[in-house]
Design a protein around this motif. Sequence first.
Motif, PDB file in Angstrom:
ATOM      1  N   ASP A 119       0.811  -1.222   0.000  1.00  0.00           N
ATOM      2  CA  ASP A 119       0.000   0.000   0.000  1.00  0.00           C
ATOM      3  C   ASP A 119       0.843   1.270   0.000  1.00  0.00           C
ATOM      4  N   GLY A 120       2.141   1.131  -0.280  1.00  0.00           N
ATOM      5  CA  GLY A 120       2.998   2.305  -0.413  1.00  0.00           C
ATOM      6  C   GLY A 120       3.296   3.031   0.887  1.00  0.00           C
ATOM      7  N   SER A 121       3.263   2.306   2.008  1.00  0.00           N
ATOM      8  CA  SER A 121       3.461   2.961   3.311  1.00  0.00           C
ATOM      9  C   SER A 121       4.776   2.545   3.984  1.00  0.00           C
ATOM     10  N   ILE A 122       5.789   2.202   3.183  1.00  0.00           N
ATOM     11  CA  ILE A 122       7.053   1.752   3.775  1.00  0.00           C
ATOM     12  C   ILE A 122       7.662   2.830   4.667  1.00  0.00           C
ATOM     13  N   THR A 123       7.714   4.051   4.174  1.00  0.00           N
ATOM     14  CA  THR A 123       8.310   5.138   4.965  1.00  0.00           C
ATOM     15  C   THR A 123       7.561   5.335   6.271  1.00  0.00           C
TER      16      THR A 123
END
Length: 255
Positions: A152-156
């Motif tokens: 979901d593109g929330s690695i950071t």
Amino acid sequence: MNSAPPLPEDLVAILKRMRLPYLRAAAPEVLATAKAQRWDPTEVLKVLLAEEVRGRDEATKAMRRKTAGLPAGKTFSSWREQDSSIPVPTQHALAALEWVHRAENLAVSGASGTGKTHFVEGLAHAVIDAGMRVSWFTLESLTAAIGRAAVDGSITKTITKITRAELIVVDDIGMLPSGQAAAEAFYRLVDAAYERRSVAVTSNLHPSGFDTIMPKTLATAAVDRLLHHAHIVLTEGTSLRLTEATAGRGVMPLT
């Protein structure tokens, strides 16, 4: 012995509204004692507020233990320092936690069953008792967490949340083969924590050998950052678990 009289309902309502549950619980007994012993009003106030602080601190520690993901509830109360191959002065120095305050790292390497996880979990509990936070992972659970974040593109955001903890533990590196995803997850964590947070790892391998279980480029980059400000501890000897089992101390006797 007579129990202390309850607080007036209007006072209870005020304490509830002010969210002072520990003060409210202690107040009947404290006020009864204060009346009998003729305490100064400032002493009453100090004791009641100290009880609220104590209760909040204990609740915070309990919440941090739960959210840390600690594996087995093993603390230094069940740790036998004389049975460990780690020098006792080293154990005491690490338990003082100055290295955590300095955002230094810890690598504990040795054969299975030599107390690596127990010792580091004891340190983790001590960190929480000192008012700090812990994030505990195996390499597999760290990889899974970063993998879910990648979807979901929330690695950071995920890495930022993990590195809010003053101590981040990655336990049992090397017990299972590690591929590209695990190496990337480990590198991302170590890089984000570098010189900001303490990372502790346990492994049957010395960190210099992580490139035998991970892609070499990522392993080298991660280990370079991990060991730059690190204490390296080696455990030796036979498995403490096996020793206990052989001596019949691993289970309750059958009757």
